[in-house]
Design a protein around this motif. Structure first.
Motif, PDB file in Angstrom:
ATOM      1  N   ASP A 264       0.802  -1.229   0.000  1.00  0.00           N
ATOM      2  CA  ASP A 264       0.000   0.000   0.000  1.00  0.00           C
ATOM      3  C   ASP A 264       0.837   1.282   0.000  1.00  0.00           C
ATOM      4  N   TRP A 265       2.156   1.168  -0.079  1.00  0.00           N
ATOM      5  CA  TRP A 265       3.028   2.341  -0.045  1.00  0.00           C
ATOM      6  C   TRP A 265       3.850   2.438  -1.323  1.00  0.00           C
ATOM      7  N   SER A 266       4.230   3.664  -1.675  1.00  0.00           N
ATOM      8  CA  SER A 266       5.070   3.880  -2.853  1.00  0.00           C
ATOM      9  C   SER A 266       6.007   5.051  -2.594  1.00  0.00           C
ATOM     10  N   GLY A 267       7.072   5.117  -3.386  1.00  0.00           N
ATOM     11  CA  GLY A 267       8.055   6.182  -3.228  1.00  0.00           C
ATOM     12  C   GLY A 267       8.107   7.076  -4.453  1.00  0.00           C
ATOM     13  N   GLU A 268       8.398   8.351  -4.224  1.00  0.00           N
ATOM     14  CA  GLU A 268       8.538   9.292  -5.325  1.00  0.00           C
ATOM     15  C   GLU A 268       9.549  10.367  -4.962  1.00  0.00           C
ATOM     16  N   ARG A 269      10.063  11.018  -5.997  1.00  0.00           N
ATOM     17  CA  ARG A 269      10.980  12.139  -5.795  1.00  0.00           C
ATOM     18  C   ARG A 269      10.286  13.416  -6.237  1.00  0.00           C
ATOM     19  N   LEU A 270      10.272  14.400  -5.352  1.00  0.00           N
ATOM     20  CA  LEU A 270       9.671  15.699  -5.637  1.00  0.00           C
ATOM     21  C   LEU A 270      10.778  16.741  -5.680  1.00  0.00           C
TER      22      LEU A 270
ATOM     23  N   LEU B 250      15.145  22.231  -4.397  1.00  0.00           N
ATOM     24  CA  LEU B 250      14.872  21.467  -3.185  1.00  0.00           C
ATOM     25  C   LEU B 250      14.324  20.106  -3.591  1.00  0.00           C
ATOM     26  N   THR B 251      15.016  19.051  -3.179  1.00  0.00           N
ATOM     27  CA  THR B 251      14.617  17.682  -3.518  1.00  0.00           C
ATOM     28  C   THR B 251      14.118  16.973  -2.276  1.00  0.00           C
ATOM     29  N   ARG B 252      12.992  16.270  -2.420  1.00  0.00           N
ATOM     30  CA  ARG B 252      12.438  15.481  -1.319  1.00  0.00           C
ATOM     31  C   ARG B 252      12.121  14.081  -1.824  1.00  0.00           C
ATOM     32  N   TYR B 253      12.600  13.090  -1.106  1.00  0.00           N
ATOM     33  CA  TYR B 253      12.280  11.701  -1.402  1.00  0.00           C
ATOM     34  C   TYR B 253      11.159  11.292  -0.454  1.00  0.00           C
ATOM     35  N   THR B 254      10.036  10.864  -1.017  1.00  0.00           N
ATOM     36  CA  THR B 254       8.809  10.748  -0.244  1.00  0.00           C
ATOM     37  C   THR B 254       8.221   9.348  -0.308  1.00  0.00           C
ATOM     38  N   ALA B 255       7.927   8.792   0.866  1.00  0.00           N
ATOM     39  CA  ALA B 255       7.172   7.545   0.982  1.00  0.00           C
ATOM     40  C   ALA B 255       5.736   7.924   1.293  1.00  0.00           C
ATOM     41  N   VAL B 256       4.787   7.423   0.505  1.00  0.00           N
ATOM     42  CA  VAL B 256       3.417   7.919   0.621  1.00  0.00           C
ATOM     43  C   VAL B 256       2.400   6.787   0.515  1.00  0.00           C
ATOM     44  N   THR B 257       1.278   6.978   1.214  1.00  0.00           N
ATOM     45  CA  THR B 257       0.139   6.080   1.101  1.00  0.00           C
ATOM     46  C   THR B 257      -1.130   6.917   1.145  1.00  0.00           C
ATOM     47  N   THR B 258      -2.235   6.362   0.705  1.00  0.00           N
ATOM     48  CA  THR B 258      -3.508   7.079   0.712  1.00  0.00           C
ATOM     49  C   THR B 258      -4.531   6.317   1.535  1.00  0.00           C
ATOM     50  N   GLU B 259      -5.507   7.052   2.055  1.00  0.00           N
ATOM     51  CA  GLU B 259      -6.590   6.412   2.799  1.00  0.00           C
ATOM     52  C   GLU B 259      -7.571   5.806   1.814  1.00  0.00           C
ATOM     53  N   ALA B 260      -7.923   4.561   2.033  1.00  0.00           N
ATOM     54  CA  ALA B 260      -8.783   3.860   1.077  1.00  0.00           C
ATOM     55  C   ALA B 260     -10.213   4.384   1.093  1.00  0.00           C
ATOM     56  N   ASP B 261     -10.697   4.828   2.254  1.00  0.00           N
ATOM     57  CA  ASP B 261     -12.112   5.176   2.392  1.00  0.00           C
ATOM     58  C   ASP B 261     -12.451   6.587   1.937  1.00  0.00           C
ATOM     59  N   VAL B 262     -11.482   7.504   1.983  1.00  0.00           N
ATOM     60  CA  VAL B 262     -11.758   8.898   1.645  1.00  0.00           C
ATOM     61  C   VAL B 262     -10.773   9.359   0.579  1.00  0.00           C
TER      62      VAL B 262
ATOM     63  N   SER C  82      -3.311   2.307   5.956  1.00  0.00           N
ATOM     64  CA  SER C  82      -2.632   1.021   5.993  1.00  0.00           C
ATOM     65  C   SER C  82      -1.126   1.245   6.072  1.00  0.00           C
ATOM     66  N   LEU C  83      -0.462   0.409   6.850  1.00  0.00           N
ATOM     67  CA  LEU C  83       0.997   0.461   6.939  1.00  0.00           C
ATOM     68  C   LEU C  83       1.644  -0.745   6.259  1.00  0.00           C
ATOM     69  N   LEU C  84       0.849  -1.520   5.525  1.00  0.00           N
ATOM     70  CA  LEU C  84       1.395  -2.677   4.829  1.00  0.00           C
ATOM     71  C   LEU C  84       2.338  -2.206   3.719  1.00  0.00           C
ATOM     72  N   GLY C  85       3.578  -2.617   3.796  1.00  0.00           N
ATOM     73  CA  GLY C  85       4.588  -2.193   2.834  1.00  0.00           C
ATOM     74  C   GLY C  85       5.361  -0.964   3.265  1.00  0.00           C
ATOM     75  N   SER C  86       4.968  -0.355   4.393  1.00  0.00           N
ATOM     76  CA  SER C  86       5.607   0.900   4.811  1.00  0.00           C
ATOM     77  C   SER C  86       7.089   0.720   5.127  1.00  0.00           C
ATOM     78  N   ARG C  87       7.448  -0.366   5.796  1.00  0.00           N
ATOM     79  CA  ARG C  87       8.846  -0.536   6.204  1.00  0.00           C
ATOM     80  C   ARG C  87       9.774  -0.567   4.994  1.00  0.00           C
ATOM     81  N   ARG C  88       9.441  -1.374   3.995  1.00  0.00           N
ATOM     82  CA  ARG C  88      10.322  -1.504   2.835  1.00  0.00           C
ATOM     83  C   ARG C  88      10.358  -0.207   2.023  1.00  0.00           C
ATOM     84  N   THR C  89       9.212   0.456   1.905  1.00  0.00           N
ATOM     85  CA  THR C  89       9.189   1.714   1.159  1.00  0.00           C
ATOM     86  C   THR C  89       9.975   2.798   1.887  1.00  0.00           C
ATOM     87  N   LEU C  90       9.836   2.881   3.206  1.00  0.00           N
ATOM     88  CA  LEU C  90      10.579   3.883   3.973  1.00  0.00           C
ATOM     89  C   LEU C  90      12.081   3.654   3.873  1.00  0.00           C
TER      90      LEU C  90
END
Length: 206
Positions: free
Chosen positions: A42-48, A58-70, A169-177
């Motif tokens: 449920d997590w993914s990484g991107e560069r902003l 200014l560069t930011r490496y970001t681990a992000v997830t979204t709420e499924a219900d909203v 959800s935090l599923l996948g958060s550890r590896r993405t972080l």
């Protein structure tokens, strides 16, 4: 201790002002791209990247997830080389989020986090622009690291907000972080075009 907290708040507020996410600010040139091998469950990484008024990037490496219900609600952990790749936690809400109006009036001590049997309570700084509200966590680095460690080890995080709670959800958060922070630590700075900037400033003043 008071000085440390004051400096931490100043640093995070400065980060919030300088590192305005592209979805919030239309005043800064920006670009984003997905990072290879940073998406897990449920997590993914991107560069902003944001072009700042002084000509630097200014560069930011970001681990992000979204709420499924909203729709329009996301939780992100950002690592910026400019800030030593220390974690900065934020949440973004757009006008589709049912709690949007209440969040714009959120006071600085109302954000409570529950991850498993662990509880965290930190103040936030709110940025508003256009149809988005961004909440930036305000805490010293050790507390931010502790929260990110808990996020990496949990399965779900619940937050108490005005009106109703929100869950991610935090599923996948550890590896993405881990993967996203590794990109930050390997970052090679873009060259700063100081001569070009001086010419532009001279033209503006002329």
């Amino acid at each position: 201790m008071g000085d440390e907290v004051h400096l931490a708040v100043s640093a995070v507020v400065g980060f919030a002002l300088l590192a305005v996410p592209p979805v919030v600010s239309s005043k800064l040139d920006s670009a984003s791209e997905s990072l290879e091998r940073t998406s897990f469950l449920d997590w993914s990484g991107e560069r902003l990247q944001n072009s700042l008024p002084d000509g630097s990037t200014l560069t930011r490496y970001t681990a992000v997830t979204t709420e499924a219900d909203v729709e329009g609600t996301e939780l992100a952990v950002e690592f910026s080389p400019r800030f030593g790749c220390s974690p900065h936690v934020r949440m973004r809400f757009d006008s589709n989020a049912s709690r949007f109006a209440a969040i714009t009036n959120l006071s600085s001590d109302e954000l409570n986090w529950q991850i498993g049997h662990e509880y965290f309570r930190y103040p936030v700084v709110a940025d508003t622009e256009g149809d988005n509200v961004v909440l930036h966590l305000v805490a010293v680095r050790s507390d931010r690291e502790a929260l990110v460690t808990a996020l990496a080890g949990g399965s779900r995080v619940s937050l108490s907000l005005p009106g109703r709670g929100v869950e991610f959800s935090l599923l996948g958060s550890r590896r993405t972080l881990v993967a996203t922070r590794a990109h930050c630590l390997r970052h090679e700075p873009l060259p700063f075009d100081e001569p070009r900037r001086r010419v532009e400033m001279a033209a503006d003043n002329g």
